[in-house]
Design a protein around this motif. Sequence first.
Motif, PDB file in Angstrom:
ATOM      1  N   GLU A 177       0.759  -1.360   0.172  1.00 52.90           N
ATOM      2  CA  GLU A 177      -0.102  -0.180  -0.559  1.00 52.90           C
ATOM      3  C   GLU A 177       1.160   1.133  -0.217  1.00 52.90           C
ATOM      4  N   VAL A 178       2.178   0.811   1.116  1.00 50.69           N
ATOM      5  CA  VAL A 178       2.663   2.559   1.029  1.00 50.69           C
ATOM      6  C   VAL A 178       2.896   3.003  -0.344  1.00 50.69           C
ATOM      7  N   GLU A 179       4.350   1.195  -0.821  1.00 51.39           N
ATOM      8  CA  GLU A 179       4.174   1.333  -2.195  1.00 51.39           C
ATOM      9  C   GLU A 179       3.845   1.559  -3.688  1.00 51.39           C
ATOM     10  N   SER A 180       2.553   1.768  -3.409  1.00 47.71           N
ATOM     11  CA  SER A 180       1.835   1.857  -4.030  1.00 47.71           C
ATOM     12  C   SER A 180       1.582   3.615  -4.495  1.00 47.71           C
ATOM     13  N   HIS A 181       1.594   4.388  -3.297  1.00 48.20           N
ATOM     14  CA  HIS A 181       1.644   5.630  -3.430  1.00 48.20           C
ATOM     15  C   HIS A 181       2.859   6.582  -4.513  1.00 48.20           C
ATOM     16  N   GLY A 182       3.783   5.268  -5.480  1.00 42.70           N
ATOM     17  CA  GLY A 182       4.638   5.648  -5.877  1.00 42.70           C
ATOM     18  C   GLY A 182       5.782   6.677  -5.098  1.00 42.70           C
ATOM     19  N   LEU A 183       5.713   5.446  -4.081  1.00 43.75           N
ATOM     20  CA  LEU A 183       7.349   5.937  -3.347  1.00 43.75           C
ATOM     21  C   LEU A 183       8.388   5.582  -3.364  1.00 43.75           C
TER      22      LEU A 183
ATOM     23  N   TRP B 241       8.532   6.647   5.276  1.00 43.43           N
ATOM     24  CA  TRP B 241       7.796   6.068   5.626  1.00 43.43           C
ATOM     25  C   TRP B 241       7.896   4.580   6.803  1.00 43.43           C
TER      26      TRP B 241
END
Length: 71
Positions: free
Chosen positions: A27-33, A54
């Motif tokens: 989920e965190v990676e889905s924000h393009g980080l 994060w």
Amino acid sequence: MQLGTRWATGSEPPASVPAALRPSIAEVESHGLDGHWTLTWLEGRAIAELDAGWEVVQTSTGDVIARPFED
């Protein structure tokens, strides 16, 4: 603290990453980080920190929380 492992965003987390943390990491990676994750253990609980600011932590009750990293 027990040292864990490190891996790049977008790659498969190592087998040592608990299954409970994986959905929140995705989920965190889905924000393009972009960056690298570091898995550590504190008092027997897993903590995955993304150097983009994060962390995904497992609480003492087993809940998993994704939040901006606090220094």
